[in-house]
Design a protein around this motif. Structure first.
Motif, PDB file in Angstrom:
ATOM      1  N   THR A 100       3.230   7.586  -1.531  1.00  0.00           N
ATOM      2  CA  THR A 100       1.799   7.413  -1.731  1.00  0.00           C
ATOM      3  C   THR A 100       1.337   6.267  -0.845  1.00  0.00           C
ATOM      4  OG1 THR A 100       2.052   5.846  -3.569  1.00  0.00           O
ATOM      5  CG2 THR A 100       1.962   8.188  -4.126  1.00  0.00           C
TER       6      THR A 100
ATOM      7  N   ARG B  51       0.826  -1.213   0.000  1.00  0.00           N
ATOM      8  CA  ARG B  51       0.000   0.000   0.000  1.00  0.00           C
ATOM      9  C   ARG B  51       0.861   1.265   0.000  1.00  0.00           C
ATOM     10  NH1 ARG B  51      -3.816  -1.301   5.023  1.00  0.00           N
ATOM     11  NH2 ARG B  51      -4.780   0.707   4.499  1.00  0.00           N
TER      12      ARG B  51
ATOM     13  N   LYS C 220      -9.336   7.382   0.750  1.00  0.00           N
ATOM     14  CA  LYS C 220      -8.795   6.490  -0.285  1.00  0.00           C
ATOM     15  C   LYS C 220      -7.271   6.461  -0.237  1.00  0.00           C
ATOM     16  CE  LYS C 220     -12.354   7.064  -3.883  1.00  0.00           C
ATOM     17  NZ  LYS C 220     -12.591   7.590  -5.259  1.00  0.00           N
ATOM     18  N   THR C 221      -6.664   7.630  -0.425  1.00  0.00           N
ATOM     19  CA  THR C 221      -5.209   7.709  -0.494  1.00  0.00           C
ATOM     20  C   THR C 221      -4.705   8.952   0.236  1.00  0.00           C
ATOM     21  OG1 THR C 221      -5.227   8.945  -2.580  1.00  0.00           O
ATOM     22  CG2 THR C 221      -5.088   6.542  -2.728  1.00  0.00           C
TER      23      THR C 221
ATOM     24  N   SER D 189      -8.953  16.234  -4.195  1.00  0.00           N
ATOM     25  CA  SER D 189      -8.039  16.061  -3.068  1.00  0.00           C
ATOM     26  C   SER D 189      -8.010  17.302  -2.201  1.00  0.00           C
ATOM     27  CB  SER D 189      -6.622  15.749  -3.565  1.00  0.00           C
ATOM     28  OG  SER D 189      -6.060  16.861  -4.233  1.00  0.00           O
TER      29      SER D 189
ATOM     30  N   VAL E 170      -1.052  11.237  -0.041  1.00  0.00           N
ATOM     31  CA  VAL E 170       0.237  11.454  -0.703  1.00  0.00           C
ATOM     32  C   VAL E 170       0.961  12.550   0.063  1.00  0.00           C
ATOM     33  CG1 VAL E 170       1.424  12.123  -2.822  1.00  0.00           C
ATOM     34  CG2 VAL E 170      -0.705  10.804  -2.955  1.00  0.00           C
TER      35      VAL E 170
ATOM     36  N   GLU F   3      -2.011   3.901  -0.090  1.00  0.00           N
ATOM     37  CA  GLU F   3      -3.372   3.461  -0.400  1.00  0.00           C
ATOM     38  C   GLU F   3      -4.046   3.125   0.926  1.00  0.00           C
ATOM     39  OE1 GLU F   3      -4.697   3.536  -3.369  1.00  0.00           O
ATOM     40  OE2 GLU F   3      -2.836   4.189  -4.310  1.00  0.00           O
ATOM     41  N   THR F   4      -4.737   4.107   1.488  1.00  0.00           N
ATOM     42  CA  THR F   4      -5.276   3.966   2.836  1.00  0.00           C
ATOM     43  C   THR F   4      -6.476   3.022   2.868  1.00  0.00           C
ATOM     44  OG1 THR F   4      -4.536   6.212   3.307  1.00  0.00           O
ATOM     45  CG2 THR F   4      -6.108   5.244   4.828  1.00  0.00           C
ATOM     46  N   ASN F   5      -7.440   3.280   1.971  1.00  0.00           N
ATOM     47  CA  ASN F   5      -8.616   2.412   1.844  1.00  0.00           C
ATOM     48  C   ASN F   5      -9.372   2.216   3.157  1.00  0.00           C
ATOM     49  OD1 ASN F   5      -8.233   2.024  -0.921  1.00  0.00           O
ATOM     50  ND2 ASN F   5      -6.850   0.299  -0.581  1.00  0.00           N
TER      51      ASN F   5
ATOM     52  N   ALA G  91      -0.784   5.717   6.172  1.00  0.00           N
ATOM     53  CA  ALA G  91       0.246   6.683   5.792  1.00  0.00           C
ATOM     54  C   ALA G  91       1.204   6.934   6.958  1.00  0.00           C
ATOM     55  CB  ALA G  91      -0.406   7.993   5.364  1.00  0.00           C
TER      56      ALA G  91
END
Length: 327
Positions: free
Chosen positions: A210, A188, A219-220, A297, A222, A212-214, A262
């Protein structure tokens, strides 16, 4: 380790003799012999550290050879090769790390000469070895991969293989846009490097990751870090549809979900952390209403000063600053 390109024996001996005349350490007829081949100088000293021909290096396969750069030396053994240069010393290279180093063109490639022996990582499950131009990390599940430059710098800032990124699973990859990426065991998370884009954080060059939190609301994430020494960081958050709908009523949950996958930038000061939180809350409060203008975003800048949460989520402040109050 793949077979090394070898000079002709005559040329190697001639160049060895020439360098010996200049005072460079080298093997001589008086040196001890192992498996009927002499080993001397700094290479012998390192060979002794590994119990000579009874250790992992085994018997020598060649005499001491001069490398194509005319500067360093090497001697090949059944279990690996010892490389020497005056500025780096003598170090053995073998196995999967040696094979990866060979893929990078040995000492003539970007990694240069080894600067350490092979080291065991803290978790006792992987190995690493340092070179003039970077590192090679090996893990039994992910293989051997080189890490260097700005990507290595950012990865190290978070704790290298002990961090949430884990071990590298690829070498550096460059996409069609010229951005360099590297993937890690936590699929991720990716680290990237890019040249200047003219934007605030990346005027000259920058690195980032980056994630990918989901989660339900994110969602993401960065994060982009400036490499110009000014300490600027931008965190970009892409909410899910549920995040767009619900974050305005619960800023703390949104903030917590941002950092679920993250890695949190530990260099943020208390004021910077508060400012990022306030900017996030501003976007959450007014994003759903002004989504068409806000984009997909939420960009949070660490150099914007905190203003207090009540002001940050007030309509008058939003109309004035649109949640971007660093300008």
């Amino acid at each position: 380790m793949p077979a090394r390109r070898v000079m002709s024996l005559t040329a190697s001996l001639a160049l060895t003799a020439s360098l010996a005349a200049l005072g460079a350490p080298s093997a001589s007829a008086a040196d001890p012999r192992y498996c009927n081949i002499s080993v001397g100088g700094a290479i012998l000293t390192k060979y002794a550290d590994y119990n000579y021909d009874q250790g992992v290096l085994g018997c020598p396969k060649t005499i001491e050879l001069v490398n194509p750069d005319g500067v360093g030396r090497r001697q090949e053994f059944t279990g690996g090769t010892i490389y020497w240069k005056s500025s780096t010393g003598a170090h053995p290279v073998w196995g999967a790390i040696g094979s990866k180093w060979a893929d990078k063109k040995w000492e003539s490639g970007p990694l240069g000469y080894p600067t350490s022996d092979e080291l065991t990582n803290q978790a006792q499950t992987g190995k690493r070895q340092s070179f003039e131009g970077g590192w090679i990390y090996w893990h039994p599940q992910y293989g051997a991969h080189s890490v260097w430059g700005r990507i290595h710098e950012l990865w190290g800032k978070f704790g290298s293989e002990e961090s949430s990124f884990g071990y590298p699973t690829t070498d550096e990859l460059t996409d069609s846009m010229g951005t360099t990426w590297q993937e890690f065991a936590n699929s991720r998370l990716k680290i990237y490097y890019m040249n200047g884009t003219g934007e605030e954080v990346c005027k000259h060059e920058c690195t980032g990751y980056t994630a990918e939190t989901n989660t339900d609301w994110v969602k993401t994430v960065v994060a982009q870090f400036s490499n110009t020494g000014d300490g600027h960081i931008v965190v970009s958050v892409v909410p899910t549809e549920e995040g767009w709908d619900k974050a305005s009523s619960d800023y703390n949950t949104m903030w917590d979900q941002m950092w679920t996958a993250a890695p949190y930038p530990t260099e943020l000061t208390a004021d910077q952390r508060e400012s990022l939180y306030e900017q996030m809350a501003c976007h959450a409060a007014y994003g759903p209403t002004f989504r068409a203008d806000a984009g997909e975003s939420w960009d949070l800048e660490n150099w914007a000063p905190p203003v207090g949460i009540d002001k940050a989520v007030s309509l008058s402040w939003f109309i004035l600053k649109k949640c971007n109050w660093y300008t």
